[in-house]
Design a protein around this motif. Sequence first.
Motif, mmCIF file in Angstrom:
data_model
loop_
_atom_site.group_PDB
_atom_site.id
_atom_site.type_symbol
_atom_site.label_atom_id
_atom_site.label_comp_id
_atom_site.label_asym_id
_atom_site.label_seq_id
_atom_site.Cartn_x
_atom_site.Cartn_y
_atom_site.Cartn_z
ATOM 1 N N ILE B 453 -20.913 50.974 61.346
ATOM 2 C CA ILE B 453 -22.313 50.578 61.487
ATOM 3 C C ILE B 453 -23.233 51.528 60.723
ATOM 4 O O ILE B 453 -24.138 51.080 60.014
ATOM 5 N N LEU B 454 -23.000 52.827 60.823
ATOM 6 C CA LEU B 454 -23.949 53.768 60.228
ATOM 7 C C LEU B 454 -24.051 53.637 58.707
ATOM 8 O O LEU B 454 -25.157 53.536 58.183
ATOM 9 N N PRO B 455 -22.943 53.623 57.969
ATOM 10 C CA PRO B 455 -23.096 53.436 56.523
ATOM 11 C C PRO B 455 -23.700 52.071 56.162
ATOM 12 O O PRO B 455 -24.528 51.982 55.245
ATOM 13 N N LEU B 456 -23.294 51.043 56.888
ATOM 14 C CA LEU B 456 -23.851 49.714 56.614
ATOM 15 C C LEU B 456 -25.369 49.727 56.820
ATOM 16 O O LEU B 456 -26.133 49.212 55.987
ATOM 17 N N TYR B 457 -25.774 50.335 57.916
ATOM 18 C CA TYR B 457 -27.196 50.393 58.243
ATOM 19 C C TYR B 457 -27.967 51.104 57.142
ATOM 20 O O TYR B 457 -29.011 50.627 56.681
ATOM 21 N N SER B 458 -27.410 52.237 56.679
ATOM 22 C CA SER B 458 -28.177 52.999 55.684
ATOM 23 C C SER B 458 -28.277 52.240 54.377
ATOM 24 O O SER B 458 -29.259 52.386 53.643
ATOM 25 N N VAL B 459 -27.291 51.427 54.067
ATOM 26 C CA VAL B 459 -27.381 50.638 52.838
ATOM 27 C C VAL B 459 -28.354 49.474 53.026
ATOM 28 O O VAL B 459 -29.213 49.199 52.173
ATOM 29 N N MET B 460 -28.233 48.793 54.159
ATOM 30 C CA MET B 460 -29.085 47.620 54.393
ATOM 31 C C MET B 460 -30.560 48.010 54.469
ATOM 32 O O MET B 460 -31.440 47.230 54.125
ATOM 33 N N VAL B 485 -27.707 36.704 47.464
ATOM 34 C CA VAL B 485 -28.696 37.755 47.230
ATOM 35 C C VAL B 485 -28.462 38.981 48.117
ATOM 36 O O VAL B 485 -28.371 40.106 47.627
ATOM 37 N N TYR B 486 -28.342 38.725 49.415
ATOM 38 C CA TYR B 486 -28.286 39.864 50.333
ATOM 39 C C TYR B 486 -26.909 40.518 50.352
ATOM 40 O O TYR B 486 -26.773 41.734 50.179
ATOM 41 N N PHE B 487 -25.888 39.683 50.538
ATOM 42 C CA PHE B 487 -24.539 40.214 50.718
ATOM 43 C C PHE B 487 -24.086 41.134 49.578
ATOM 44 O O PHE B 487 -23.590 42.230 49.833
ATOM 45 N N PRO B 488 -24.264 40.700 48.300
ATOM 46 C CA PRO B 488 -23.791 41.588 47.229
ATOM 47 C C PRO B 488 -24.431 42.969 47.286
ATOM 48 O O PRO B 488 -23.788 43.973 46.962
ATOM 49 N N GLY B 493 -22.126 49.408 51.303
ATOM 50 C CA GLY B 493 -22.047 49.828 52.705
ATOM 51 C C GLY B 493 -20.740 49.378 53.336
ATOM 52 O O GLY B 493 -20.071 50.142 54.031
ATOM 53 N N ILE B 494 -20.353 48.127 53.064
ATOM 54 C CA ILE B 494 -19.069 47.637 53.573
ATOM 55 C C ILE B 494 -17.943 48.504 53.033
ATOM 56 O O ILE B 494 -17.033 48.898 53.757
ATOM 57 N N GLY B 495 -18.051 48.826 51.733
ATOM 58 C CA GLY B 495 -17.010 49.652 51.107
ATOM 59 C C GLY B 495 -16.892 51.002 51.787
ATOM 60 O O GLY B 495 -15.798 51.427 52.166
ATOM 61 N N ALA B 496 -18.045 51.668 51.947
ATOM 62 C CA ALA B 496 -18.001 53.003 52.544
ATOM 63 C C ALA B 496 -17.463 52.933 53.970
ATOM 64 O O ALA B 496 -16.581 53.706 54.359
ATOM 65 N N GLY B 497 -17.976 51.963 54.730
ATOM 66 C CA GLY B 497 -17.520 51.828 56.106
ATOM 67 C C GLY B 497 -16.036 51.530 56.152
ATOM 68 O O GLY B 497 -15.289 52.135 56.936
ATOM 69 N N SER B 498 -15.588 50.606 55.291
ATOM 70 C CA SER B 498 -14.175 50.221 55.323
ATOM 71 C C SER B 498 -13.285 51.399 55.002
ATOM 72 O O SER B 498 -12.276 51.619 55.672
#
Lengths: 410, 571, 380
Positions: B453-460, B485-488, B493-498
């Motif tokens: 959640i944290l990396p995703l949040y910081s990217v979003m 538009v949004y997902f790419p 963030g997904i990468g870092a979290g994963s």
Amino acid sequence: MTAATTEPVTSRGESNLLGFSLPLVALLGAFLGFIAGNAAGWPLIGAIAGVVVGAGVTYLAGTSLREKRATGRWAVIGVCALLGLLVGGLGGLVGGAIVGAILGWVAYWLVRGDYRKGVPPYATAGQVLWHNAFLFICGLIFFFLIAPIMVVIPLSFNAEAFFTFTPEMLALDPEGYSLRHYRDFFSNSDWQLAMRNSLIIAPFATIIAVSLGTLAAIGLSQSHVPGRQAIMAILISPMIVPLIISATGMFFFYSAMGNWLEDNLGFSRELTGYIKVILAHAALGIPFVIITVTATLVGFDRSLTRASANLGAGPVKTFFSVQMPLILPGVISGGLFAFITSFDEVVVVLFVGAAAQKTLPWQMFIGLREQISPTILAVATILVTFSIILLTTVELLRRRSERLRGMSPG
Amino acid sequence: MTDATAQDKIAGPTPDTAIRDAERADGPMLAADGRPLKKSLASALRRQKIRALLLIAPLLIFIMFTFIIPIGQMLFRSVENQIVSETLPRTVAALDGYDSESGPPSGEVFAALTRDMVVAAELKNHTRLGSRLNYETTGLSSLFRQAGRGVDDIGEDYTDAFVDANEAWEEGETWVRLLANEGWIVASDEWAAREEAAGRGFDELPPRFVFADGVEEALPRTTEMYADFAAVLRTEDGDSPVDEEPWNIVYLSLYEDLAANPDAPAAFEGAEAELLAEAAEIAAGLEPFDYTAAFEEIDEDWLGEDVWGTIDAFSSDYTAGYFAASADRKLTPDGIQPVDEDQRVYGTLFLRTMLMSLGITVSCIALGYPVAWLLANLPLRTANVLMILVLLPFWTSLLVRTSAWKVLLQQQGVINDILVWLGLVSDSNRLIMINNQFGTIVAMTHILLPFMILPLYSVMKTIPPSYLRAAKSLGATNWTAFWRVYFPQSVPGIGAGSILVFILAIGYYITPEIVGGTKGVFISNRIAYHISTSLNWGLAAALGTILLALVLVLYWLYDRIVGIDNVKLGG
Amino acid sequence: MKLTKILMASSALTLAGSVAFAESHAMESPVAGEPMADSMTLVSWGGAYQASQQKAYVEPYLEMNPDVTITWDESSAEAVAKLRAMNEADNLTWDLVDVVASDAIRLCDEGLAMEVDHDEVLAPAPDGTDASDDFGDLIVSDCFIPQIVYSTTVGYRTDAEGWTGTPEDICALWDLENFPGQRSLERRPIGNLEWALLCDGVAKEDIYDVLETEEGQDRAFAKLDEIKDNVVWWTAGADTPQLLADGEIVMGSTYNGRLFSLIVEQDQPVEMLWDAQVFDLDGWIIPEGLPEERLNRVMDFLWFATDTQRLADQSKYISYGPARDSSAPMVSMHAELGVDMAPHMPTDPANSENTFLYNYEWWADYRDDLDAKFQAWLAQ
């Protein structure tokens, strides 16, 4: 907007919303009543009672009690709790109150049109449905996140020495609860030692990890660093080596270092013990700092440092007055990860530390292994309470400083 | 360049004059200080590089010393195997060219083994070697332990024969006079005097034993064993051989030397020559010793192919045996063979670890993405309050959270109780949600979710909401706007979290140990087992190395596909 | 000649020393009067067991030697690995380590534990019997100084539903028909394979011979297959009591002391089976390579802590049998609960009708091999 013609959504008159809400709440009431009745053995009667209560509360909420939300909600909670008490005793009272609270909330939420609050007025019915479903899903995920904590807190008041909800606890009998595990925590010198050690080791490890890590992250973010990928891989390696291997490998190095410190610098065994664990934990926390801070620096506008240099600031002043405040969020979250790594680490400390340096997780680990003791849960509850207070204070301070700076609350 | 043609009023180069000079294209382009621009740039770049490296250096040195080198040494154990050649040096040399198919090795090998085992048993190394080889072939542990007890007596008959003939052979001093160099005897006397004077707490070692000239040629086997005897006495007990009777094997060696070379006494003078000549006569009347039979008497398994095949296969200093074992293979004299089907476990475990870590990562994305989106799009004050919920689990120890999941998921646990109470599940058919893969995935997902959640949040947080609105106002449906538009933009963030979740999941072992049952444990559990219970550190290191290599490959792939610079975590 | 003189002088010295030693034998430890370190780190298991050691001999010892400080390290479970690492790193921080017998054998094999002469370092029984005779067969390794006999045995819930009769013997574990429900067994081959063969009709004395063969091993695993789906595998000693208290399992194996605490102290509806209990031993080892002063302190402590009275005292706090024959008649009441401890001892004649002591030497050989098989079997 295609759905602009959908009648119950576009026209927001009272009667229309009531017509839309009534069957829905009645249905919900039937469902909850069925489940609650099922527990007591009469699912059908429960469902019928649910329909009656659901329809009733919605009607009242849409008409006479429309502006008296609190009264209406408390009334339905009371009715349901009473029904529950009649059917299922004390447990039924609690269950009924919960059902009542849900029905009351949903009834007002629907009948007053609150369910559209989060979406623009032109949203379609499908969009409104999706929006609310999404919020519901997120709510479930948050529930998933804190569910274990919600189990831990009541169990920490268990009167028995097991991780079990006893029948007395479920019947809300005061005899099923006690503070003995809290007393144990505060009176047992082992726990006190562990707590103190954790509070010594984790902050120092965090400071080392954050200061060295931030410096290196700034170095890494320069445009021309030879062997950058390799350096990066080396710096985050403590995160990727399986902990048990790290633990044994580090033991050898830190033993040698400890011997050297004791023989050549005359450090006491206790002091070297702490140094060993602190350095080991710092090494484990560093990858988190590196990853967070480099990520923040990727978006950092380099012209700001140039501007600062242009205005005559030295590199140190530039760093502390310009760069540091901007990357501070990254540094803080890296520090948080590093702190948690140390605070929750049990494998390495078991190897590198001696008994005098045992930390909370160490004490918990032997507690779980040798003799299950809900003291562990008491400790967890204390830590959770402490962190809620801490995080809330930080948030309140943030809001205050925002107000003082005249910013609108974000 | 308005004044390009005007006369220069300023002496020395200015940016303008430099450029004009360059335009004239005569000499090299000059920097403001008059040096050629190319050089100046290069030195500036060099300075920058040095500065960057200086900033990185403290941490790099710290990590190198406190982590990389110790871990490297630990992992290096996966190929180290000096224990066999160090404990049994003579046997390994004698085994050269041995083929285990042809039955037990020659008497020479057993003779060498006897000598090695006598020394090893004195140093208590034989049991250590036995445990090491027992990893490869069952039963070697006790075989070595028994042999360690038995080899002491080998050659006892010869000792008795010599001592019966002349009691002087029992005295350590006789042997010293026979074999030692004059200078050594003097040094030894002096050491003994110092020891007597110092009394308690004297810890100086006696002088290293030196043979007299020509003794080693005359009595090669005897001196070889006696040298070992003196060395063991010196390092283990801090004693001089002067007051100690040698081991039986020394007497046996003396017999063999005298039997092989009856003229040996000729190399000595005086009383020693007489003593030895007398001994040579006794030796002539004794039968040669049958080493093979002696070992057969200790345990007939010593004649088995298994034992010698294993010793032969593991006689080299470095071995691929541990890596073979990690791949469910076995190093045998005939090369690497698969182990019996009922012992294959590591392949399954590696695969399971990878698949389950992947499953945990996917469920973390599925649960983390909506929450991070909500947090990023809510007003800050609401988001911060909800953020407390995300951070709270961090403050409950991993052990506590895992135990709490046990309380929730077990058959008599909270969830099952509620389901039964509601009548959704019958009491006799309670759901099994723990001690299996489901339990592991749920508990690990919960533990690692904040790391997603944290990396995703910081990217979003950095994706402007106006992009979505713009897309929609241009006619995109909700789905298209999100997906195109949004997902790419949220992929880093997904990468870092994963990568965080996946790597952390692979290395965890405490949680799977507690909630994993039999089908939910990871390869790390086996590593921990080999480190702390079976003491097979070589195998643990090999498993760890493979795991590390897998992670590095993934890291490299990730860098190629997403780019490590795109990793964002918090902040 | 000078050499011989020294030789004679030193042997005379030893002789005088041994006479003096013989005189003081009965009262004082052999190292009394020698310089000793004034602190000591003891390694044990934590929990109730460590508490019993603390009360039975550490506290009395500290009373006698007020200037000594003793630190506990609850690392016995990692003792083997940590001692090996300490030995390699030359950083020995432990003075005396409490381990189970199989670990003691292993540590002795690896040269990590010190070999001791039991008659020399341990006090004789009050009637003068040598320590080695008083401990008897329990000295399973030259490095091992036994303290207690414990057993791994089975406890069951008395309120389990759908049962016919009550479990009488160990094979109730396999009797899913009469005793349905989940069981718990330890996640290792040791003990379980023996029980499986026993319930498959193998005579007790033949078990290890059968288990040595490939067919015998297959037979044991096949027997375990019958209940595999109904077994929760435990790793920590605290697991089975918790599972029994939760009702998560209806019967399960654990250490007899844990069951005692569950039944007598915590008052849970649980009973225990003494049938086919697997005896095991727990005791001290001295790490190899202690400096002299620390070693003297350890010797002094050991002399006191393992004497007949102290071992008998320990049984006031925990239901494990004292390792000395001479302590057995002195077992009395529980110090706090006032329960007679003798009937709760695994060594009590009524409980030890059908027991076996597991074969350490055999397992030292077969553990690696059978463990690989056991893990593969679990993973199937």
